[in-house]
Design an enzyme around this catalytic site. Structure first.
Site, PDB file in Angstrom:
ATOM      1  N   GLU A 208    -102.333  11.812 -32.467  1.00  0.00           N
ATOM      2  CA  GLU A 208    -102.336  10.352 -32.517  1.00  0.00           C
ATOM      3  C   GLU A 208    -102.903   9.815 -33.836  1.00  0.00           C
ATOM      4  O   GLU A 208    -103.312   8.655 -33.917  1.00  0.00           O
ATOM      5  CB  GLU A 208    -103.123   9.788 -31.339  1.00  0.00           C
ATOM      6  CG  GLU A 208    -102.480  10.156 -30.011  1.00  0.00           C
ATOM      7  CD  GLU A 208    -103.005   9.331 -28.860  1.00  0.00           C
ATOM      8  OE1 GLU A 208    -102.212   8.557 -28.311  1.00  0.00           O
ATOM      9  OE2 GLU A 208    -104.185   9.466 -28.515  1.00  0.00           O
ATOM     10  N   LYS A 340     -99.457   2.518 -18.844  1.00  0.00           N
ATOM     11  CA  LYS A 340     -98.475   3.261 -19.624  1.00  0.00           C
ATOM     12  C   LYS A 340     -97.142   3.144 -18.888  1.00  0.00           C
ATOM     13  O   LYS A 340     -96.967   3.750 -17.813  1.00  0.00           O
ATOM     14  CB  LYS A 340     -98.875   4.735 -19.698  1.00  0.00           C
ATOM     15  CG  LYS A 340    -100.121   5.023 -20.528  1.00  0.00           C
ATOM     16  CD  LYS A 340    -100.556   6.469 -20.291  1.00  0.00           C
ATOM     17  CE  LYS A 340    -101.559   6.960 -21.307  1.00  0.00           C
ATOM     18  NZ  LYS A 340    -102.138   8.275 -20.904  1.00  0.00           N
TER      19      LYS A 340
END
Ligand code: 2PG
Ligand code: MG
Length: 423
Positions: A208, A340
């Protein structure tokens, strides 16, 4: 306006793994496409990501991770069910449920359903000549979310060099999103330089975009980030605080929490004590997945002893799932939910989870996945849903900056506010 065509196809995510894209064409000749992200530290209660599993043949280079079955579902069953409909997001999502009423989209694949659901959202917004954010909130001031930005990575995102998955910062003292991001970028840069000056390996960037520095203990990692925040002239606690994603499911085995790098092992009860000490010792405002996805007992116990101001955030615990959220509200197991869309599989149902959470005064943090694409729809969803917070990883990598940059754009072009941490 009618849907005249639907196309599913395989593309690559930021880890170089296959993922699903869908493209809807409307009768005015415009096309609207979306790609779905994919996690590494996935919860077992998430909607099912359909992967081929084939180790031979044309797609074998992808080690069984190709998604041609999900793509085929789009190009056959789903296409037949939605081409010819007037574009309408709830209607498309209902058709997807009609085609697969299993609990977690086991048959169509949530990667197929979400791609179509997202492309439909974009097409529906186009029909109304609105941005995706404004499609969900047509009037009034939009709320730009407070970002939570990854500085140090471990766990499944960085070869387990550190036991926990993320040490993040929350720039809650910033007065605009642009300022918050500038602070974060400065801290991320300074962290690399500071690490280098101490002889640490800082060129290894994790999934990330965070620094994959191997810290043996969580405390040392927190101390490091605090020192860096201070070094750039920002006030720790007052302007910038820490957030952790413990991702504890990843190191929970046989009823023990095993911190391998620290060489420590804890029972659930002991780990409640360990996490409590951590949040009391450091300026931590948010803690995600401090316990394993089905260790409800430890979650509930921690919720009783934790400081009232602490955000206790369920990711693997709640998996953007309505019934798990309801259980956590009843049991008082958390006070915030990570959102999400691909854990859920549909845009409308994800929004229902957001609304349910808000009703229960849970905070909502819209989140990217560790395997992302260059799409920016997540930023619009976070804004249009008034989520209040967003987590996208670090300030490095185009699959991350596409979301940050879209938020910078929305802050410029829309009538909006940036309310800070408590919003
Ligand atoms: C998380 C996410 C994003 P993954 O755990 O919150 O950081 O990771 O997408 O691998 O589940
Ligand atoms: Mg998480």
């Amino acid at each position: 306006m009618k849907i005249v065509d639907l196309l599913g196809y395989q593309v690559l995510d930021s880890r170089g793994r296959p993922t699903v894209a869908a493209r809807i064409t409307l009768e005015d000749g415009t096309s609207h496409s979306a790609k779905v992200p994919s996690g590494a530290s996935t919860g077992q209660h998430e909607a099912v990501e359909l992967r081929d599993g084939n180790l031979t043949g044309a797609n074998s280079f992808y080690s069984g991770l190709s998604v041609t079955k999900a793509v085929l579902n789009i190009n056959s069953k789903i296409k037949s069910a939605i081409v010819g409909l007037d574009i309408d997001l709830p209607e498309v999502d209902n058709r997807l449920i009609d085609l697969d009423d299993s609990e977690r989209f086991e048959s169509l694949g949530a990667n197929a359903t979400l791609a179509v659901s997202l492309a439909s959202s974009l097409a529906a917004a186009h029909q109304q000549q609105k941005s995706l954010a404004r499609y969900f909130q047509p009037t009034g001031k939009l709320l730009i979310p407070m970002p939570m930005i990854n500085i140090l990575s471990g766990g499944a995102h960085a070869n387990r060099g550190m036991d926990i998955q993320d040490v993040l910062i929350v720039p809650h003292g910033a007065t605009s999103f642009a300022e918050a991001l500038a602070w974060a970028a400065g801290i991320r840069e300074a962290a690399a330089k500071f690490g280098q000056s101490k002889g640490m390996i800082t060129h290894l960037v994790a999934d990330e975009g965070g620094l994959g520095i191997a810290f043996k203990s969580i405390s040392t990692a927190c101390e490091f980030v605090i020192e860096v925040i201070d070094s750039v002239g920002l006030k720790v606690d007052k302007e910038v605080s820490l957030a952790l994603d413990i991702a504890a499911t990843q190191f929970f085995q046989e009823y023990k929490y095993n911190l391998v790098n620290a060489n420590q092992s804890f029972s659930g009860k002991e780990f409640v004590g360990y996490i409590s000490n951590l949040v009391n010792e450091f300026p931590i405002v948010s803690i995600e997945d401090p316990f394993a996805e089905d260790d409800w007992e430890s979650w509930i116990e921690f919720n009783q002893v934790a400081p009232k101001s602490l955000q206790i955030l369920g990711d693997d615990l709640l998996t953007t799932n309505q019934s798990r959220l309801e259980r956590s509200i009843l049991d008082k197991a958390a006070n915030a939910i990570l959102i999400k869309p691909n854990q859920n599989g549909l845009v409308t149902d994800t929004l229902k989870v957001v609304n349910k959470a808000k009703e229960a005064h849970f905070r909502t943090v819209v989140s990217a996945r560790s395997g992302e694409t260059e799409d920016s729809w997540l930023a619009d969803l976070a804004v249009g849903w008034g989520a209040g917070q967003i987590k996208v990883g670090s300030t490095h990598g185009s699959e991350r900056t596409s979301k940050w940059n879209r938020l910078l754009e929305l802050e410029q072009i829309e009538d909006c506010t940036f309310n800070g941490w408590q919003s």
